[in-house]
Design a protein around this motif. Structure first.
Motif, PDB file in Angstrom:
ATOM      1  N   ARG A 128     -14.031  -1.293  -4.306  1.00 50.02           N
ATOM      2  CA  ARG A 128     -14.170  -1.371  -2.540  1.00 50.02           C
ATOM      3  C   ARG A 128     -14.598  -2.562  -2.262  1.00 50.02           C
ATOM      4  O   ARG A 128     -13.867  -2.571  -1.105  1.00 50.02           O
ATOM      5  CB  ARG A 128     -15.030  -0.405  -2.104  1.00 50.02           C
ATOM      6  N   PHE A 143      -6.733   5.280  -4.634  1.00 49.12           N
ATOM      7  CA  PHE A 143      -6.741   4.401  -3.487  1.00 49.12           C
ATOM      8  C   PHE A 143      -8.733   4.208  -3.741  1.00 49.12           C
ATOM      9  O   PHE A 143      -8.968   4.533  -2.346  1.00 49.12           O
ATOM     10  CB  PHE A 143      -6.858   4.943  -2.436  1.00 49.12           C
ATOM     11  N   PHE A 177      -9.889   1.714  -1.645  1.00 53.15           N
ATOM     12  CA  PHE A 177     -10.160   2.167   0.195  1.00 53.15           C
ATOM     13  C   PHE A 177     -10.764   3.482   0.079  1.00 53.15           C
ATOM     14  O   PHE A 177     -10.147   3.868   1.450  1.00 53.15           O
ATOM     15  CB  PHE A 177      -8.152   1.803   0.778  1.00 53.15           C
ATOM     16  N   ILE A 183      -9.954   1.793   6.337  1.00 52.02           N
ATOM     17  CA  ILE A 183     -10.454   1.083   5.481  1.00 52.02           C
ATOM     18  C   ILE A 183      -9.426   0.319   5.249  1.00 52.02           C
ATOM     19  O   ILE A 183      -9.072  -1.433   5.763  1.00 52.02           O
ATOM     20  CB  ILE A 183     -11.046   1.422   4.229  1.00 52.02           C
ATOM     21  N   ILE A 184      -7.792   0.676   5.344  1.00 48.06           N
ATOM     22  CA  ILE A 184      -6.602   0.282   5.201  1.00 48.06           C
ATOM     23  C   ILE A 184      -6.021  -0.272   6.820  1.00 48.06           C
ATOM     24  O   ILE A 184      -5.465  -1.607   7.118  1.00 48.06           O
ATOM     25  CB  ILE A 184      -5.363   1.484   5.254  1.00 48.06           C
ATOM     26  N   THR A 194      -8.775  -3.938   6.357  1.00 41.62           N
ATOM     27  CA  THR A 194      -7.940  -4.390   5.327  1.00 41.62           C
ATOM     28  C   THR A 194      -6.822  -5.875   5.979  1.00 41.62           C
ATOM     29  O   THR A 194      -6.074  -6.411   5.817  1.00 41.62           O
ATOM     30  CB  THR A 194      -7.153  -3.919   3.329  1.00 41.62           C
ATOM     31  N   MET A 246     -10.524   6.206   4.589  1.00 40.05           N
ATOM     32  CA  MET A 246      -9.365   5.361   3.704  1.00 40.05           C
ATOM     33  C   MET A 246      -8.564   5.040   4.734  1.00 40.05           C
ATOM     34  O   MET A 246      -7.775   3.946   5.007  1.00 40.05           O
ATOM     35  CB  MET A 246      -8.217   6.978   3.100  1.00 40.05           C
ATOM     36  N   THR A 288     -14.209  -0.811   7.033  1.00 40.07           N
ATOM     37  CA  THR A 288     -13.725   0.160   7.814  1.00 40.07           C
ATOM     38  C   THR A 288     -13.679   0.170   9.099  1.00 40.07           C
ATOM     39  O   THR A 288     -14.931  -0.571  10.424  1.00 40.07           O
ATOM     40  CB  THR A 288     -15.348   1.334   7.499  1.00 40.07           C
ATOM     41  N   LEU A 317       0.919  -1.084   0.026  1.00 45.14           N
ATOM     42  CA  LEU A 317      -0.015  -0.380  -0.372  1.00 45.14           C
ATOM     43  C   LEU A 317       0.897   1.441  -0.194  1.00 45.14           C
ATOM     44  O   LEU A 317       0.800   2.801  -0.922  1.00 45.14           O
ATOM     45  CB  LEU A 317      -0.764   0.393   1.309  1.00 45.14           C
ATOM     46  N   VAL A 377      -5.244  -7.216  -1.883  1.00 48.12           N
ATOM     47  CA  VAL A 377      -4.715  -5.285  -1.512  1.00 48.12           C
ATOM     48  C   VAL A 377      -3.936  -5.681  -3.073  1.00 48.12           C
ATOM     49  O   VAL A 377      -4.496  -4.565  -3.396  1.00 48.12           O
ATOM     50  CB  VAL A 377      -3.531  -5.901  -0.538  1.00 48.12           C
ATOM     51  N   ALA A 381     -11.762  -4.395  -0.772  1.00 48.63           N
ATOM     52  CA  ALA A 381     -11.092  -4.039   0.086  1.00 48.63           C
ATOM     53  C   ALA A 381     -11.340  -4.811   1.925  1.00 48.63           C
ATOM     54  O   ALA A 381     -12.931  -5.448   1.550  1.00 48.63           O
ATOM     55  CB  ALA A 381     -10.627  -2.402  -0.180  1.00 48.63           C
TER      56      ALA A 381
END
Lengths: 264, 264
Positions: free
Chosen positions: B244, B168, B171, B217-218, B221, B214, B250, B162, B235, B247
């Motif tokens: 979306r 993104f 994400f 969500i990262i 993930t 973002m 949230t 990432l 990923v 991934a």
């Protein structure tokens, strides 16, 4: 297997079994552990949860009180129940009836003679100090903020003076109703860790029993020593003369955490 | 020296000076940073404090929004004021009008062209995960609880995927109104620390700008990767296909903290 069994509920007999629970709580919103009239307590929440599981009142006996605002990582209590629930389901079942700021950590069967208060052999409290120039809002509920520098060597030396068996009259609240004020502090260690904006200082205090407000007064005294407002000699004098005014202020409740309770 | 001067208040002119403030807040009780109708915001509290100092409305311009429940260690905002207060007194004065869960950390004069939102060059967010079998009530407001084991090597490898400049879209929330979804993550590091009952895992995410949700969500993930529900390949696919659904979920708001905002 019927539905109840799948959920871990095996039925109920009138034979009572005793259970020992370890519970963590965030003391912020409670007037301490012990039930009080007109004030929310952790014990009341525990008894409410047990009542909902049993459809009748179930008494909770804790290892001791904690003051309003004091937290616990490992408070211990016992209760008696006729319910036959699979052992691994007790903790989950209890937690499902409890608010998020009270979490049962473990439940285990224990012999009928076990008593959560009478059988305590040792307790550990931790007092959490956050030293930084400015306050950190995310620490305000769990750390006592100290904005000035602290002489950690002086604090450690004063802690050594308090370790061992002493009459802790000077380090207990006037409200304490204990007659006999000799207690033994088995361990009084200080851990320190640098963090981004200051230092985390944790006082680890272990003993066979504590007087009312004792750990908070010890914390207040050690902070005074650290900032040069008191000295090792004054701590020695406080112990010797048993005068409350020679010890420091009672440090705030929210820095204190009952870490564990031990039994033989 | 008159009484006002002793208190640090030197008077008022109609000439406006711009000030840059850094503020920490506990986001638990706020619907995010930005003012909203019918919901409490940090910005509203800051503008109320400034209004009480100025007896007139003063606008606060933040570096950007934070979501409901998200915390900040180092949010930045600017405001203009005609008050002549000794520089070292600004922070104290503002804090005296603010609730305990919002604390100004610093106030400094800045040139009139400075803009807290437009001039941002980099931000760091930290996502706080607490991995342990059972929940810790004293961490529930600031740490996302993960009860299962995590493969930290897999998480670190996915984080490396990432890092750098990417689109993104996968994400970011569908609610994001950004047209251009290319951003650069300058740093995505994972720090880990063993504590008594589990591990603290901190995701450190630094970049030149972030899309809506973002970082959360990262975080979601990377947690999925850690527990084997997703993979490095997935990923990579998410980035490539900009979908979306590829991934993770949230992650909860309360684990996120806006750590600092940098300007040139």
């Amino acid at each position: 297997m019927n539905e109840h069994e799948e959920e871990g509920f095996l039925g109920s007999s009138r034979e009572l079994n005793r259970f020992k629970c370890t519970v963590s709580y965030d003391g912020t919103h409670y007037h301490g552990f012990q039930i009080q009239t007109n004030a929310l307590s952790v014990q009341e929440k525990l008894e409410q949860a047990l009542k909902r599981m049993h459809n009748e009142p179930v008494a909770v006996v804790g290892s001791g009180r904690t003051d309003a605002g004091v937290h616990a990582r490992g408070q211990v209590f016992h209760f008696d129940s006729p319910l036959e629930i699979r052992m691994d389901k007790w903790t989950l079942a209890l937690n499902s009836y409890l608010p998020k700021d009270i979490r049962i950590q473990s439940t285990e069967p224990i012999h009928a003679d076990f008593h959560a208060r009478h059988d305590v052999t040792r307790k550990q409290y931790r007092y959490h100090i956050y030293r930084s120039r400015l306050e950190n809002p995310n620490r305000r509920l769990y750390w006592a903020h100290v904005p000035y520098g602290l002489d950690m060597d002086a604090i450690r030396a004063a802690a050594k003076v308090l370790e061992g068996e002493h009459d802790f009259t000077a380090f207990s609240s006037a409200k304490s109703d204990a007659n006999h004020r000799v207690r033994t502090i088995k361990r009084l260690d200080i851990e320190e860790r640098k963090v981004e904006d200051g230092e985390e200082i944790v006082l680890i205090c272990e003993g066979n029993g504590f007087l009312y407000n004792m750990v908070r007064i010890i914390a207040g005294t050690l902070i005074d020593v650290g900032r040069g407002r008191s000295s090792i000699e004054q701590v020695q004098q406080a112990l010797k003369l048993k005068e409350r005014r020679l010890a420091g202020k009672t440090a705030p409740a929210h820095g204190l955490n009952l870490w564990w309770v031990a039994y033989d």
